[in-house]
Design an enzyme around this catalytic site. Structure first.
Site, PDB file in Angstrom:
ATOM      1  CE  LYS A 280      -4.332   1.412   2.064  1.00 17.44           C
ATOM      2  NZ  LYS A 280      -5.503   0.965   2.804  1.00 17.44           N
ATOM      3  CD  GLU A 363     -19.799  -2.222   7.902  1.00 21.20           C
ATOM      4  OE1 GLU A 363     -20.010  -3.292   7.282  1.00 21.20           O
ATOM      5  OE2 GLU A 363     -18.885  -1.421   7.585  1.00 21.20           O
ATOM      6  NE  ARG A 391     -22.805  -3.507   2.823  1.00 16.53           N
ATOM      7  CZ  ARG A 391     -21.587  -3.621   2.331  1.00 16.53           C
ATOM      8  NH1 ARG A 391     -20.607  -4.072   3.085  1.00 16.53           N
ATOM      9  NH2 ARG A 391     -21.341  -3.287   1.088  1.00 16.53           N
TER      10      ARG A 391
HETATM   11  C1  LIG Z   1     -19.069  -1.348   4.199  1.00 21.69           C
HETATM   12  C2  LIG Z   1     -17.862  -0.489   4.331  1.00 21.69           C
HETATM   13  N1  LIG Z   1     -17.276  -0.348   5.542  1.00 21.69           N
HETATM   14  C3  LIG Z   1     -16.177   0.432   5.659  1.00 21.69           C
HETATM   15  C4  LIG Z   1     -15.655   1.084   4.587  1.00 21.69           C
HETATM   16  C5  LIG Z   1     -14.478   2.020   4.732  1.00 21.69           C
HETATM   17  N2  LIG Z   1     -13.302   1.525   4.006  1.00 21.69           N
HETATM   18  C6  LIG Z   1     -12.965   2.009   2.791  1.00 21.69           C
HETATM   19  S1  LIG Z   1     -11.611   1.292   2.175  1.00 21.69           S
HETATM   20  C7  LIG Z   1     -11.439   0.317   3.513  1.00 21.69           C
HETATM   21  C8  LIG Z   1     -10.281  -0.636   3.607  1.00 21.69           C
HETATM   22  C9  LIG Z   1     -10.227  -1.530   2.443  1.00 21.69           C
HETATM   23  O1  LIG Z   1      -9.100  -2.344   2.555  1.00 21.69           O
HETATM   24  P1  LIG Z   1      -8.688  -3.235   1.320  1.00 21.69           P
HETATM   25  O2  LIG Z   1      -9.893  -3.847   0.727  1.00 21.69           O
HETATM   26  O3  LIG Z   1      -7.634  -4.170   1.792  1.00 21.69           O
HETATM   27  O4  LIG Z   1      -8.116  -2.219   0.265  1.00 21.69           O
HETATM   28  P2  LIG Z   1      -6.778  -1.329   0.361  1.00 21.69           P
HETATM   29  O5  LIG Z   1      -7.221   0.051   0.686  1.00 21.69           O
HETATM   30  O6  LIG Z   1      -5.895  -1.917   1.407  1.00 21.69           O
HETATM   31  O7  LIG Z   1      -6.177  -1.410  -0.982  1.00 21.69           O
HETATM   32  C10 LIG Z   1     -12.444   0.567   4.450  1.00 21.69           C
HETATM   33  C11 LIG Z   1     -12.564  -0.109   5.757  1.00 21.69           C
HETATM   34  C12 LIG Z   1     -16.320   0.928   3.355  1.00 21.69           C
HETATM   35  N3  LIG Z   1     -15.910   1.569   2.257  1.00 21.69           N
HETATM   36  N4  LIG Z   1     -17.408   0.147   3.257  1.00 21.69           N
END
Ligand SMILES: Cc1ncc(C[n+]2csc(CCOP(=O)(O)OP(=O)(O)O)c2C)c(N)n1
Length: 641
Positions: A280, A363, A391
Site C-alpha cells: 500500500k 458491520e 449494513r
Molecule cells: C461497508 C464499508 N465499511 C467500511 C468502509 C471504509 N473503508 C474504505 S476502504 C477500507 C479498507 C479496504 O481495505 P482493502 O480492501 O484491503 O483495500 P486497500 O485500501 O488496502 O487497498 C475501508 C474499511 C467501506 N468503504 N465500506
C-alpha cells in the site's frame, strides 16, 4: 510525461510494447501522486494497484469486459487510463469526478460503488447474466484483503465456488485495511506469503516432503497426503476448498508476472483466484511507511510530502468521551467495523485494548457481537458511520431492539459527508432507525452535549443511538463524566423565543437556525436534541400557539425528523402549519456540504428565505429538485437556486 501523454484510452496502452509497461507503470504512479497532491484522495490504495491496473487494461477490454473494483477507491489509475486524466484534478469535488468507480461516469466503470465487499457478488451476478445470454466477455473482480473480511464477500465466494462460472477474482493483498487488517483469514494469508520454502518443497514433490519430515517416510500414504496438504498452499487453502482455482501469491508489483498469470488464467474454465501481494502506498516512501495516514490523503507538497494535520473533530470528541466512560465503568466496550482512525479510536484502542474490538469490515458482526455482550451484562458502544450502519440494519432490529438490549450506537458522519459522495451520505439513518421499536435517537449540537448524550444512553440502558456529523467541533471541557452537563433524555431546548415561527433544528443545524433567525424577534429557535422520543409537550405548546413550525435536518426528508414531527402533529389532530427543510428525495453527489446545504435550501440563507416567505405571506420559492415526485433523481446543483 512521456508515454502517458499518448494514452487517451486503453487502446493507446495496448499499442505500447510489452517491455515498456514497467515504465508506463512508473509514470502512472507519478501521475497518481501528482493528482492526489493537488486534489487529495485515496492515494495509498491506488498506488498499490498500479501494475495490476496496467496489466488488466493491457490484456483486456474494460469497455466490454467487466472490471469490478471493490470499494472503487483504488481506481485512480483505472480512471487515468480510461480517458479521464484531464478531469482527475476535479476528483471528489463539486461537479468533478467521483472518488470511486461510478457507472454513470464512464462505460469503463462496471459498478457504482463505495461500500466494501460488494465486488464478488456483483461480478458473480454479471458472470451469470453473461452465461444466461450466451455472451462472451470477461468478468474480473479486484478485492483487497480488507474488503475480503466482509461477510458479503465471503458469502459470495461460497456461491462462486459452488456455481463455478468463469470469472477471475484478484485478491490484492497488502496486509492493510485502512488500519492493519484483522481476522483469521488475514493471518492465513500471511502464512501463505511467508512460505516460499513450501512452494519449493512442493515443486520437489515427495522427496522434499520426506526430507522435511523424515519420520513421515515410515507413515502410510494417507498420513503422507495429510502432511503434504499441510505443506501445499493449493490443497490446504480455504479458497481452493471453496471451489476456486487458487493461484499465488505472486508479486503484484512485477507487471510481467501479473501479465503472465492473468493471461494464463484467462484460458481456464471456472472461477480462479489470483492472489497478488502488493504494498500500500508503493512508490511514495512516506505512504509506504505510513499507509494508514496516506489511505485518504489531503492535498500535499509532492516535493515534501507531509500529511496535513486534521482539525479536532466530532470523532475525536467521541474518542475522548469513550476513554473517560471506559475509565469509569469497566463494562464499557467500543466496537468498530474497521474504522479505528475515522471513528477517533486510536488512543482508546491503546488505552483499553481488552475492551476494544475491530471486527473487520463487518458491520453486521459489530452489531450482533454487541448484542451478545449486552446479553452478558457488558455495555457495548458500536462506533459506526451512518452510511455503514445500513449494513447492520437487520441486526439492529433482530438482535438488539427486539431484546431491548443495552447497546449504544455512536453514529458518526450523519449528514452530507463531502468528497466521498453519494455512496457515503449519512442521510438515511433516522428514517430506518425511527421505525425500530425500543430504539431511541438523539443528536447533539456540540461536543459537550454529545458526551452527555452518550453517557445518558449508557446510564439509561436499552437500545440508544446518538448521531453526529462529519467535521470539526470545539473540544469539550476537561471535566470528568460526573461533572458533564446533565441532559434530560427526550427533551428539547428553547434557545430563542419567537412569535410567528419556530425553527426546530437538529444537531449542527441549530447554528444555521440561529443565524437564520438572528435579529428577527418573530422567529424562535429550538434545539430539538431528540428525534425519538420527541419532546411532545413542547411541540404541542408551540403548535397550539398558531405559529409556523419549521424543521431543519441534514437528512433525507422522507422518514426524517420533519416526518416525525408531521406524524406527531397528524396523530394529535392539532392543526399546525409545518414546513420541512432537509435533503429532498434525491441522490446527492460529492461536493462541499455547506454549499450543498444552501443549494438544497437548508443553509442559513435558505432557511431564512423559506421562513420569511411563509410568514410574510409570499409564495415560497419552491425547491425544484425532488419536489414534484417521490422518484429518486440525481441531484443537479444548477437546478437549485
Ligand atoms: C461497508 C464499508 N465499511 C467500511 C468502509 C471504509 N473503508 C474504505 S476502504 C477500507 C479498507 C479496504 O481495505 P482493502 O480492501 O484491503 O483495500 P486497500 O485500501 O488496502 O487497498 C475501508 C474499511 C467501506 N468503504 N465500506
Amino acid at each position: 510525461m512521456g508515454r502517458l501523454d499518448d494514452i487517451h484510452g486503453p487502446a493507446d496502452l495496448k499499442r505500447i510494447p510489452r517491455e515498456e509497461l514497467a515504465a508506463v507503470s512508473e509514470e502512472l504512479r507519478e501521475e497518481i501522486i501528482r493528482v492526489c497532491s493537488r486534489a487529495g484522495g485515496h492515494l495509498a490504495s491506488s498506488l498499490g494497484a498500479v501494475e495490476l491496473t496496467v496489466a488488466m487494461h493491457y490484456l483486456f477490454d474494460s469497455a466490454r469486459d467487466r472490471f469490478v473494483w471493490d470499494v472503487g477507491h483504488q481506481s485512480y489509475g483505472h480512471k487515468i487510463l480510461t480517458g479521464r486524466r484531464e478531469q482527475m484534478p476535479t476528483i471528489r469535488t463539486h461537479g468533478g469526478l467521483a472518488g470511486f468507480t461510478t457507472s454513470s461516469e464512464s462505460e469503463h466503470d462496471a459498478l457504482t460503488v463505495g461500500h466494501a465487499s460488494t465486488s464478488l457478488a456483483a461480478a458473480f451476478g454479471m458472470a451469470l447474466a453473461r452465461d444466461a445470454r450466451g455472451e462472451d466477455y470477461r468478468v474480473l473482480a479486484v478485492i483487497g484483503d480488507g474488503a475480503l473480511t466482509g461477510g458479503m464477500a465471503l458469502a459470495a465466494l461460497n456461491q462462486i465456488g459452488h456455481v463455478k462460472p468463469k470469472m477471475t477474482v484478484i485478491l490484492n493483498d497488502n496486509e492493510m485495511s485502512i488500519s492493519e487488517n484483522v481476522g483469521a483469514l488475514n493471518h492465513y494469508m500471511r502464512h501463505l506469503q511467508v512460505k516460499p520454502w513450501v512452494q519449493r518443497a512442493e515443486a520437489d514433490g515427495k522427496r522434499a516432503v520426506a526430507d522435511l519430515f523424515e519420520p513421515l517416510a515410515n507413515l502410510g500414504s494417507r498420513a503422507k497426503d495429510a502432511a503434504r496438504r499441510l505443506l501445499d498452499p493449493a490443497s490446504n487453502n480455504p479458497f481452493h476448498a471453496m471451489g476456486l482455482r487458487y493461484v499465488g501469491p505472486i508479486d503484484g508489483h512485477d507487471v510481467n508476472e501479473v501479465l503472465y498469470f492473468l493471461e494464463h488464467i484467462d484460458e481456464l474454465e471456472g472461477p480462479t483466484m489470483l492472489h497478488i501481494v502488493t504494498r500500500k502506498g508503493k512508490g511514495l516512501p512516506v505512504a509506504e511507511s505510513d499507509p494508514i495516514t496516506w489511505h485518504g490523503a489531503s492535498k500535499f507538497d509532492p516535493t515534501n510530502p507531509v500529511p496535513s494535520g486534521k482539525p479536532y473533530g466530532w470523532s475525536n470528541a467521541f474518542g475522548d468521551a469513550a476513554m473517560q466512560l471506559a475509565e469509569q465503568d469497566d463494562r464499557v466496550w467500543v466496537i468498530t467495523p474497521a474504522m479505528r482512525e475515522g471513528s477517533g479510536l486510536v488512543a482508546y484502542s491503546k488505552a483499553f485494548p481488552d475492551r476494544y474490538l475491530d471486527v473487520g469490515i463487518a458491520e453486521d458482526v459489530a452489531v450482533t457481537t454487541a448484542a451478545g455482550m449486552a446479553l452478558r451484562g457488558e455495555k457495548p458502544i458500536v462506533a459506526i458511520y451512518s452510511t455503514f450502519l445500513q449494513r447492520g440494519f437487520d441486526q439492529v432490529i433482530h438482535d438488539v431492539a427486539l431484546e431491548e438490549l443495552d447497546v449504544v450506537f455512536a453514529i458518526d458522519r450523519a449528514g452530507l459527508v463531502g468528497g466521498d459522495g453519494a455512496t457515503h451520505q449519512g442521510v438515511y439513518d433516522l428514517a430506518y432507525l425511527r421505525a425500530v421499536p425500543n430504539l431511541e435517537i438523539g443528536m447533539p449540537r456540540d461536543a459537550e452535549q454529545m458526551r452527555s448524550m452518550v453517557k445518558a444512553a449508557l446510564d439509561l440502558g436499552g437500545p440508544k443511538a446518538v448521531r453526529w456529523p462529519r467535521g470539526s467541533v470545539e473540544a469539550a471541557s476537561d471535566a470528568g463524566p460526573d461533572d458533564w452537563m446533565p441532559i434530560e433524555w427526550g427533551t428539547a431546548e428553547v434557545l430563542k423565543e419567537g412569535t410567528e415561527a419556530w425553527i426546530l433544528a437538529l444537531g449542527p443545524m441549530v447554528d444555521y437556525a440561529l443565524e437564520a433567525a438572528a435579529d428577527d424577534a418573530r422567529i424562535g429557535v429550538v434545539d430539538a436534541r431528540f428525534v425519538k422520543p420527541l419532546d411532545e409537550e413542547l411541540l404541542l405548546r408551540l403548535a397550539k400557539s398558531g405559529a409556523l413550525l419549521v424543521t431543519v435536518e441534514d437528512h433525507n426528508l422522507p422518514g426524517g425528523f420533519g416526518s416525525a414531527v408531521a406524524e406527531f402533529l397528524a396523530d394529535t389532530g392539532v392543526n399546525a402549519s409545518l414546513l420541512r427543510l432537509g435533503v429532498p428525495d434525491v441522490v446527492v453527489p460529492h461536493g462541499d456540504p455547506k454549499r450543498q446545504h444552501e443549494e438544497l435550501g437548508y443553509g442559513p440563507e435558505g432557511i431564512r428565505h423559506a421562513v420569511l416567505s411563509r410568514i410574510d405571506g409570499e409564495a415560497r420559492m419552491p425547491i425544484e429538485v425532488g419536489s414534484e415526485t417521490s422518484e429518486s433523481k440525481a441531484f443537479e446543483p444548477d437546478v437549485v437556486k
